[in-house]
Design an enzyme around this catalytic site. Structure first.
Site, PDB file in Angstrom:
ATOM      1  N   CYS A  60     -20.470 -11.182 -17.021  1.00 38.37           N
ATOM      2  CA  CYS A  60     -20.995 -10.056 -17.794  1.00 38.37           C
ATOM      3  C   CYS A  60     -20.330  -8.743 -17.380  1.00 38.37           C
ATOM      4  O   CYS A  60     -19.162  -8.528 -17.714  1.00 38.37           O
ATOM      5  CB  CYS A  60     -22.515 -10.029 -17.673  1.00 38.37           C
ATOM      6  SG  CYS A  60     -23.302  -9.207 -19.056  1.00 38.37           S
ATOM      7  N   HIS A  87     -24.933 -15.239 -18.174  1.00 36.81           N
ATOM      8  CA  HIS A  87     -25.350 -15.251 -16.759  1.00 36.81           C
ATOM      9  C   HIS A  87     -25.666 -16.679 -16.313  1.00 36.81           C
ATOM     10  O   HIS A  87     -26.834 -17.086 -16.363  1.00 36.81           O
ATOM     11  CB  HIS A  87     -26.604 -14.390 -16.582  1.00 36.81           C
ATOM     12  CG  HIS A  87     -26.346 -12.926 -16.646  1.00 36.81           C
ATOM     13  ND1 HIS A  87     -26.162 -12.148 -15.537  1.00 36.81           N
ATOM     14  CD2 HIS A  87     -26.220 -12.109 -17.710  1.00 36.81           C
ATOM     15  CE1 HIS A  87     -25.944 -10.904 -15.910  1.00 36.81           C
ATOM     16  NE2 HIS A  87     -25.974 -10.842 -17.217  1.00 36.81           N
ATOM     17  N   GLU A  98     -25.967 -17.782 -13.450  1.00 33.64           N
ATOM     18  CA  GLU A  98     -26.802 -17.782 -12.241  1.00 33.64           C
ATOM     19  C   GLU A  98     -28.285 -17.753 -12.602  1.00 33.64           C
ATOM     20  O   GLU A  98     -29.140 -17.930 -11.749  1.00 33.64           O
ATOM     21  CB  GLU A  98     -26.417 -16.611 -11.324  1.00 33.64           C
ATOM     22  CG  GLU A  98     -26.898 -15.230 -11.725  1.00 33.64           C
ATOM     23  CD  GLU A  98     -26.105 -14.592 -12.878  1.00 33.64           C
ATOM     24  OE1 GLU A  98     -25.273 -15.273 -13.501  1.00 33.64           O
ATOM     25  OE2 GLU A  98     -26.358 -13.402 -13.144  1.00 33.64           O
TER      26      GLU A  98
HETATM   27  N1  GLN Z   1     -23.958  -4.022 -20.723  1.00 36.37           N
HETATM   28  C1  GLN Z   1     -23.472  -4.057 -19.376  1.00 36.37           C
HETATM   29  C2  GLN Z   1     -22.158  -3.276 -19.222  1.00 36.37           C
HETATM   30  O1  GLN Z   1     -21.627  -2.838 -20.186  1.00 36.37           O
HETATM   31  C3  GLN Z   1     -23.281  -5.480 -18.902  1.00 36.37           C
HETATM   32  C4  GLN Z   1     -24.601  -6.206 -18.906  1.00 36.37           C
HETATM   33  C5  GLN Z   1     -24.751  -7.285 -17.881  1.00 36.37           C
HETATM   34  O2  GLN Z   1     -23.975  -7.380 -16.916  1.00 36.37           O
HETATM   35  N2  GLN Z   1     -25.788  -8.072 -18.010  1.00 36.37           N
HETATM   36  O3  GLN Z   1     -21.716  -3.082 -18.155  1.00 36.37           O
END
Ligand code: GLN
Length: 195
Positions: A79, A169, A171
């Site tokens: 992410c 995610h 995890e």
């Molecule tokens: N929206 C976040 C970003 O732009 C990422 C979201 C996440 O890591 N769950 O950094």
């Protein structure tokens, strides 16, 4: 095996638990000195990529991380970690570690529908649970980058050499498939003579 988990911001504890469950040792990376110890792999967790990028610069960790990744140290970004590794972002002019040939789209699923859960195939592991939280997706991949998962036609996991990213995610679900996949990359790297 010792896996360094970036622990300046975001969801790092869940990655530590997952790695320990699979028999790998983890160390938290919180400052530049923490990067001096021998590491077999790196995890860049989810969180907020702008905040993480800013902290990495302020703490003097960004350039060292980039050098280690360029030198071939296996890295797994989830992410926000994916956004740190992306060479390009469609909707953000900031660049952070920028070692992976992918173009990411940040907060790509909109504000209201930012979080959702689905199951989809990952690499050769079959269907796995995928939790998306204000997630990016990968709009396009460059040469030498393999697509490992797609959801609704959008790329949500990819690999380039020793760099692995997921928009979701892993995890947070009850599957260890993605962490196992990463540990097999680390083993491959060690078998190829990495110190
Ligand atoms: N929206 C976040 C970003 O732009 C990422 C979201 C996440 O890591 N769950 O950094």
């Amino acid at each position: 095996m010792t896996i360094g988990v970036l622990a300046v911001q975001g969801a790092f504890i869940e990655h530590e638990h997952r790695m320990e469950q699979l028999g790998a040792r983890t160390v938290e990376l919180r400052c530049a000195e923490d990067l001096n110890q021998p590491l077999d792999g790196l995890i860049l967790p989810g969180g907020e990529s702008t905040a993480m990028g800013k902290l990495l610069r302020e703490l003097g960790m960004l350039d060292t991380l980039r050098e280690k990744i360029r030198a071939g140290l296996p890295v797994f970004g989830t992410c926000a970690g994916l956004l740190l590794l992306a060479e390009d972002m469609e909707n953000d002019s900031r660049r952070h570690i920028a070692t992976m040939h992918i173009t990411a789209c940040r907060n790509a699923y909109g504000r209201q529908l930012g979080s959702f859960f689905t199951c989809a195939p990952f690499a050769d592991a079959g269907n796995i649970p995928m939790t998306f939280i204000r997630a990016p997706y990968i709009a396009s991949v460059g040469e030498g980058t393999e697509v490992l998962a797609t959801v609704d036609g959008r790329i949500v996991a990819a690999r380039q050499d020793m760099q692995l990213v997921t928009a979701f995610h892993p995890e947070l679900g009850d599957s260890t498939a993605v962490h196992q996949y990463f540990l097999s990359m680390v083993r491959e790297h060690l078998a190829n003579g990495a110190a």
